[in-house]
Design an enzyme around this catalytic site. Structure first.
Site, PDB file in Angstrom:
ATOM      1  N   ASP A 275       0.831  -1.206   0.000  1.00  0.00           N
ATOM      2  CA  ASP A 275       0.000   0.000   0.000  1.00  0.00           C
ATOM      3  C   ASP A 275       0.867   1.258   0.000  1.00  0.00           C
ATOM      4  OD1 ASP A 275      -2.309   1.839   0.795  1.00  0.00           O
ATOM      5  OD2 ASP A 275      -3.307  -0.098   0.762  1.00  0.00           O
TER       6      ASP A 275
ATOM      7  N   HIS B  24      -3.990   6.160   3.060  1.00  0.00           N
ATOM      8  CA  HIS B  24      -4.653   4.935   2.631  1.00  0.00           C
ATOM      9  C   HIS B  24      -4.077   3.690   3.310  1.00  0.00           C
ATOM     10  CE1 HIS B  24      -5.669   1.784  -0.417  1.00  0.00           C
ATOM     11  NE2 HIS B  24      -6.746   2.507  -0.621  1.00  0.00           N
TER      12      HIS B  24
ATOM     13  N   SER C 176     -11.136  -0.928  -1.455  1.00  0.00           N
ATOM     14  CA  SER C 176      -9.910  -0.819  -0.648  1.00  0.00           C
ATOM     15  C   SER C 176     -10.197  -1.069   0.820  1.00  0.00           C
ATOM     16  CB  SER C 176      -9.328   0.599  -0.741  1.00  0.00           C
ATOM     17  OG  SER C 176      -8.501   0.747  -1.844  1.00  0.00           O
TER      18      SER C 176
END
Ligand SMILES: *[C@@H]1O[C@H](CO)[C@@H](O)[C@H](O)[C@H]1NC(C)=O
Ligand SMILES: *[C@@H]1O[C@H](CO)[C@@H](O)[C@H](O)[C@H]1NC(C)=O
Ligand SMILES: *[C@@H]1O[C@H](CO)[C@@H](O)[C@H](O)[C@H]1NC(C)=O
Ligand SMILES: *[C@@H]1O[C@H](CO)[C@@H](O)[C@H](O)[C@H]1NC(C)=O
Ligand SMILES: *[C@@H]1O[C@H](CO)[C@@H](O)[C@H](O)[C@H]1NC(C)=O
Ligand SMILES: *[C@@H]1O[C@H](CO)[C@@H](O)[C@H](O)[C@H]1NC(C)=O
Ligand SMILES: *[C@@H]1O[C@H](CO)[C@@H](O)[C@H](O)[C@H]1NC(C)=O
Ligand SMILES: *[C@@H]1O[C@H](CO)[C@@H](O)[C@H](O)[C@H]1NC(C)=O
Length: 764
Positions: free
Chosen positions: A144, A209, A545
């Site tokens: 990520d 994220h 996600s």
């Protein structure tokens, strides 16, 4: 608006990058980074790769970008198209292709939506205690944007010693490793221009994220978490006892395939149990398996006993948009949860219209602000449609200034953030957007009073506007509605099946919460900080996600309980115990209210405890995967290079065809080309993992109309653990041709347990 501005620039570039690189590969003209894939690791070294490279590149130095030697064999290098072609001819090279750039699967990537709530899987033996059980601690590797180690969600203080089998470390970030985070690595983007922040070399999260995803998978228990008081609750990952290894493969400009392959290779060497990838290619650029670094990396990870969980993509609700579809991947769709964020519109006279949004509007609760329809503010040179959609440069500023603006959202030329920007720049003080697509998904507008209403409520406002000389309104700040019904429903953005690469593997596999998820956020992010407030420690966002790490956490819980289970057994356990029922005891529906199908949610919504007691599982063997590759069209010699576990004497069947893919031992069934009186005969094999030896399972079939399904035998009598029993399913159409794809399931039950196998049948 700074954050939004970044976003406008950021994501279009990201998308273009993918286009350019893919087109480059097709034309075979440009110099660029290529990946040379050479199958399973064979003991060859970085030196061997450099030598192979220099045999082709007589003059250039420093062409090697990455070298893969653990689990995967190959390298990434700067090449011309001619050089790439000549390397492709070298024996032992499976494929040579341009380094693709993947996207993060948060809706934030597209139009910077941000959403919210605390969602946890609250079932595991692990999650009952805050620390590890002292048994097998699963290690979740995450590819990520990096991680913010300061977050309370990654406190390692209650965890025992790091599992002795762990072979990884925190590279260039030794202070990251703390018992919860036990690995951290970063990969340079091969594109020097990408490193504009000079932070390529650190696993520190500069986007948020990766921190969000990691805390959803394995965050420790944090009481009183919220986003400025919204969605207050205890934040906790799916597997709070698991350890985290972060592989930073993404920058602001996307996630390079060459970095992703390097991360897979390191993760195999490091000894992770689960890999979680909340990223992928856009639906419009589906890559073939041997030119897709995620599919390649995942294949070798699975070969090495690692369960690989990937997001399905945010390109829904159109069909055939699901990505990360290789059969060795567990592909995750997204659903809503039972929490809604309401921001209502109040008209003069007190009439309230329900809106959905996350905002901290502070324009008061009394309807005293002038209200105008974008259409009524039309500039002379704009079309009516442009103005009513509040598109840039379509409205007269004099008509907007100081007013709340009502905007439609029925042409796709601009995102609603463009509209927000336009209304704000013209001095508008609020925005009421009419949109049904986003139903169930509340976006975050911070302080700006923006809310989204449904089209069925729009006439109420329009007729008020028509009938009133000086219409006025206000927009109320968000409040949280809990125990909302129905939930879950399929998120509108969640990518749908069938797989455009291999229809005969039913995808997505499973669904999990991916809408309005509250989880840890990176430190000091001004984009999500309210004026005059401290930056938030948690943030609310949506996307597949966010659903992916829910399943990664669950896979880690299953792995902790059953360390010897294969990735396919874990996947089967999660799928066969999934739920198709919502909190109204009715079938789960889509964003439009239709009954959801396996194209929306695969086997269904993850169930919180079932996967720990599946009774029976489908083991998908290496030979199944190799047969799949044969049926997909690869030849025996290619497959012998790809896999390290090719059985002696393995050859592709003479009559390989994609139809045969339906027969690999997968936890769901997809049969295509079913017409007329033709039948399809499918075999499946179940393995007894119930632990108590003797158990008899009987059969229930949920068959759609137009189809006859015959299963034999109709009872499976297991007498010992690990025993394998097979059954046949014959699908026959009762009509000349099925008008649409139809869905059903085959259910094996003993007195306690239910093993459900979803199927799709099609005449296409
Ligand atoms: C887990 O942590 C919470 C919050 O720190 C605490 O209240 C609870 O007692 C702990 N539970 C166990 C089993 O240690
Ligand atoms: C552990 O890592 C070292 C290099 O850091 C590597 O050489 C070795 O093969 C790894 N061990 C395993 C079991 O993969
Ligand atoms: C409002 O008025 C316009 C024309 O003046 C008309 O086209 C429209 O249908 C009216 N809308 C409602 C909801 O009454
Ligand atoms: C966030 O900002 C504060 C105040 O400037 C600073 O003390 C802290 O170190 C920063 N945290 C991180 C992780 O950068
Ligand atoms: C197998 O396929 C590869 C790639 O398409 C091709 O180059 C090779 O010649 C084929 N081998 C055989 C034995 O057909
Ligand atoms: C259906 O059959 C045709 C002709 O045999 C074949 O080309 C096609 O790939 C098949 N499709 C599927 C999804 O099995
Ligand atoms: C279906 O396939 C199985 C396994 O190949 C075979 O044993 C069985 O006889 C077949 N059934 C029919 C009706 O063709
Ligand atoms: C299972 O059942 C068989 C026959 O019904 C019996 O002989 C055997 O002992 C049983 N095994 C176990 C583990 O209960």
């Amino acid at each position: 608006m700074k954050g939004y501005a970044i976003c406008y620039v950021l994501f279009p570039i990201l998308f273009v990058a993918f286009l350019v690189e893919s087109a480059g590969a097709a034309e075979g003209e440009k110099d660029g980074v290529y990946i040379v894939y050479m199958g399973a690791a064979t003991g060859s070294s970085k030196n061997d790769h450099a030598q192979l490279l220099s045999s082709v590149l007589k003059r250039r130095k420093n062409a090697l970008v990455q070298s893969y030697v653990h689990g995967i064999s190959g390298f990434a290098a700067r090449l011309s198209a001619t050089e790439a072609q000549s390397i492709a001819k070298t024996p032992g090279v499976v494929s040579v292709f341009r380094d693709p750039v993947y996207q993060l699967h948060t809706t934030r990537s597209w139009d910077f939506l941000k959403y919210g709530t605390d969602v946890v899987i609250d079932s595991s033996p692990n999650s009952d205690s805050n620390s590890s059980s002292g048994g097998y601690d699963s290690i979740i590797g995450i590819l990520d944007t990096g991680i913010s180690p300061e977050s309370e969600s990654f406190s390692g203080k209650d965890l025992g010693p790091i599992p002795s089998r762990w072979n990884g470390t925190c590279v260039d970030a030794h202070d990251f490793c703390n018992g919860k985070i036990i690995g951290a690595r970063a990969y340079n983007s091969p594109d020097d221009d990408d490193d504009d922040d000079g932070l390529d070399n650190t696993p520190r999260d500069m986007i948020g994220h990766g921190t969000h995803v990691a805390s959803t998978a394995a965050g420790t228990v944090v009481p009183d978490a919220s986003y400025y008081g919204l969605a207050t609750g205890t934040a906790k990952g799916g597997s709070p006892g698991s350890r985290i290894a972060m592989y930073r493969v993404c920058t602001r400009y996307g996630c390079h395939g060459s970095s992703i392959l390097a991360a897979f290779s390191d993760a195999i060497k490091d000894g992770v149990d689960i890999l979680s990838l909340s990223l992928g290619s856009p639906a419009s650029f589906m890559l073939d398996y041997k030119e897709d670094p995620i599919a390649i990396g995942a294949f070798h990870a699975v070969e090495n006993g690692i369960t690989v969980v990937c997001s399905a993509g945010n390109d829904g609700p159109s069909e055939e948009t699901v990505t990360n579809v290789a059969p060795w991947i567990l592909t995750v769709a997204a659903t809503t949860i039972d929490r809604k964020f309401e921001s209502n519109v109040v008209l003069d006279g007190g009439k309230v219209i329900k809106g959905e949004a996350i905002n901290f509007a502070n324009i008061g609760t009394s309807p005293v602000h002038p209200l105008v329809y974008g259409k009524s503010a039309k500039k002379t040179d704009a079309t009516e449609s442009e103005a009513r959609n509040c598109n840039p440069d379509s409205m007269d500023g004099e008509m907007i200034k100081g007013k709340i603006v009502l905007c439609d959202n029925d042409d796709d030329s601009y995102s609603f953030y463009d509209k927000e920007y336009e209304v704000q720049s013209l001095g508008g003080i609020g925005l009421v957007l009419v949109d049904d697509k986003m139903s169930g998904v509340a976006s975050n507008y911070n302080e700006f009073p923006l809310t989204v209403i449904s089209s069925k409520d729009a006439p109420g406002i329009l007729s008020y506007l028509n009938s009133t000389k000086n219409p006025v309104a206000t927009i109320l700040p968000s409040t949280v509605v809990s125990q909302y019904k129905p939930a879950p429903t399929i998120a509108y953005f969640s990518s749908r099946g069938p797989s455009s690469l291999s229809r005969n593997i039913l995808k997505p596999d499973i669904a999990a919460p991916g809408v309005d998820i509250l989880a840890a956020w990176m430190a000091n992010d001004t984009e999500v900080t309210l004026k005059g407030k401290e930056s938030p420690k948690f943030n609310i966002i949506s996307g597949t996600s966010m659903s992916c790490p829910h399943v990664s956490g669950m896979a880690a819980v299953v792995k902790s309980q059953y360390p010897s289970w294969s990735p396919s057994a874990i996947k089967s356990a999660i799928m066969s115990t999934a739920s198709q029922i919502n909190n109204m005891k009715a079938p789960i529906t889509t964003e439009l209210g239709a009954i959801a199908t396996a194209y929306d949610y695969g086997a269904g919504e993850i169930s919180t405890s079932g996967a720990l007691q599946p009774g029976l599982v489908y083991e998908t063997t290496t030979t199944d995967y190799l047969n799949f590759l044969c049926y997909h069209g690869y030849n025996t010699s290619t497959i012998e290079v790809i896999s390290k576990d090719v059985p002696d004497g393995f050859t592709c069947p003479k009559e390989s065809s994609v139809d045969l893919i339906s027969n690999i031992n997968y936890p769901s069934i997809a049969v295509f080309n079913l017409t007329g009186k033709q039948s399809k005969n499918i075999t499946r094999t179940l393995t007894n993992v119930a632990g108590d030896g003797n158990s008899t399972y009987s059969l229930t079939i949920e068959a759609p109309s137009g189809l006859t399904i015959t299963v034999s035998p109709t009872s499976l009598q297991f007498t010992k653990n690990s025993q394998r029993l097979s059954y046949q399913v014959i699908f026959t159409t009762t009509v000349p041709s099925l008008l649409k794809d139809v869905f059903g399931s085959i259910i094996w039950t003993n007195k306690k347990l239910k093993v459900r196998t979803p199927f799709v049948a099609s005449s296409r």
